[in-house]
Design an enzyme around this catalytic site. Structure first.
Site, PDB file in Angstrom:
ATOM      1  N   CYS A 170      36.311  33.885  30.373  1.00  0.00           N
ATOM      2  CA  CYS A 170      37.024  32.614  30.490  1.00  0.00           C
ATOM      3  C   CYS A 170      36.920  31.808  29.200  1.00  0.00           C
ATOM      4  CB  CYS A 170      36.469  31.816  31.665  1.00  0.00           C
ATOM      5  SG  CYS A 170      37.319  30.243  31.958  1.00  0.00           S
ATOM      6  N   CYS A 216      33.489  30.633  37.442  1.00  0.00           N
ATOM      7  CA  CYS A 216      34.144  29.759  36.477  1.00  0.00           C
ATOM      8  C   CYS A 216      35.501  29.263  36.975  1.00  0.00           C
ATOM      9  CB  CYS A 216      34.316  30.510  35.151  1.00  0.00           C
ATOM     10  SG  CYS A 216      35.108  29.564  33.851  1.00  0.00           S
TER      11      CYS A 216
END
Length: 363
Positions: free
Chosen positions: A99, A197
């Site tokens: 991410c 995330c």
């Protein structure tokens, strides 16, 4: 002073980062990355609405512009699909590391550049950036050893590091709380998030079951004796002590996951012991390496996962973006697909890659 885009998550770390930049006199704009809204109704808490509300409250207090940037499509393509396919293939992916490279310092950084943010993208990571004239920019571990998050930046490319800003990397978590209180930020006491995330408090098993059907198979020991049944190899990872529901016949010594036999769909258990084949590795091959120092030195400190210690190792280049690591001492529970971060003795992050081979075969 620079024009900086702050990735504001709704948490206290990025809020304090924004406050510090404002205090330093920078032109600061905050952006909430809207990556996930749980339209699939996967069990768990997806707190994006509250996070946006908290982030907006921070911006109002600081008197800075707030934007919501819709990146749902890119997040699914670059992170969610990687996560699902990784588990489908039997590896152990890390969506948080990807991410950072693909979203915060990928898509969001591209957006920032297009919007004229010459100072780059700032986040609340506990890490530091070191600029060396004539050599480039590097990431250093955060000052707070309990919160250091440089591991999650291991796959960042050099040009991404050069445009990254880490305002809280040189202070501790208690100091971050104090800064948030000093500025009167509404999320000063907000608890840290622990979920995937940008997805939130969702059990990984529930998340995976939504995309990957159960695929039951045998649980076996190192001799191939059947001990029980599992619901799917993707629901387990190397070194896992719980969840397999197999009691050990040896008092005081637990069964742990030491391997996955993908061909026969078998989960392999062994005892928690350094002599158990498959549980500890003396060597590994790491591929798809992204590094800020070319080439990696012969001696590195290798960190196999977050919260694991970085262990000294000898690094041999194999070509094609791969290295062989020979550890000074055996390392527990390495898993294919996990991210390995490389450090120098001075705490400089040298890069990272994915484990492609971990020691020997337990079966």
């Amino acid at each position: 002073m620079a024009r900086i885009l702050v990735a504001l998550s709704g948490g206290v770390d990025s809020a304090a980062a924004a406050a510090l930049l404002v205090e330093q006199g920078h032109e600061v704009v905050a952006a909430y990355m809207k990556n996930w809204v749980n339209e699939e109704n996967i069990p768990g808490e997806c707190p994006w609405e509250r996070d946006i509300e908290d982030a907006l409250g921070v911006c109002r207090k600081l008197g800075i512009e707030f934007r919501v940037v819709d990146l749902i499509e890119q997040y699914r393509a670059r992170v969610v699909n990687y996560l699902i396919e990784g588990y489908r293939s039997g590896s152990t992916p890390n969506p948080d590391v990807l991410c950072n490279r693909e979203m915060k310092f990928g898509v969001l950084l591209d957006y920032a550049i297009e919007q004229g943010f010459t100072g780059g993208v700032a986040t609340g990571h506990y890490a530091r950036r070191l600029d060396v004239p004539g050599q480039g920019s590097y990431v250093l571990r955060g000052v707070d050893g309990n919160k250091d998050q440089s591991y999650f930046l291991a796959l960042m490319r050099p040009e991404q590091v050069a445009r990254a800003v880490f305002p809280v990397g040189g202070i501790t978590k208690p100091q971050v709380r104090d800064i948030a209180r000093r500025f009167g930020l509404p999320n000063a006491e907000k608890k840290d998030s622990q979920g995937i995330c940008f997805i939130g408090q969702v059990k990984m098993s529930d998340f995976l079951r939504h995309y990957l059907p159960d695929n039951p198979g045998d649980i076996v020991d190192l001799q191939g004796r059947v001990l029980g049944r599992h619901s799917g190899l993707h629901l387990f990872t190397m070194g896992q002590r719980h969840g397999h529901r197999v009691a050990s016949p040896r008092e005081g010594v637990a069964y742990v996951v030491v391997g996955k036999d993908l061909e026969h769909n078998r989960l392999v258990l062994g005892y928690e012991d350094q002599e158990t084949p498959g549980l500890y590795a003396r060597s590994a091959v790491v591929g798809s390496i992204t590094n800020t120092l070319h080439p990696l030195p012969e001696r590195v400190f290798a960190q196999p996962r977050y919260r694991a210690p970085a262990v000294p190792a000898t690094c041999t280049h194999l070509g094609a973006g791969k290295v062989r690591l020979d550890f000074d001492s055996p390392v527990r529970a390495l898993a294919l697909g996990q991210v390995c971060a490389f450090y120098s003795p001075e705490q400089q992050l040298l890069g990272g890659g994915f484990f492609e081979k971990c020691g020997g075969d337990p079966m």
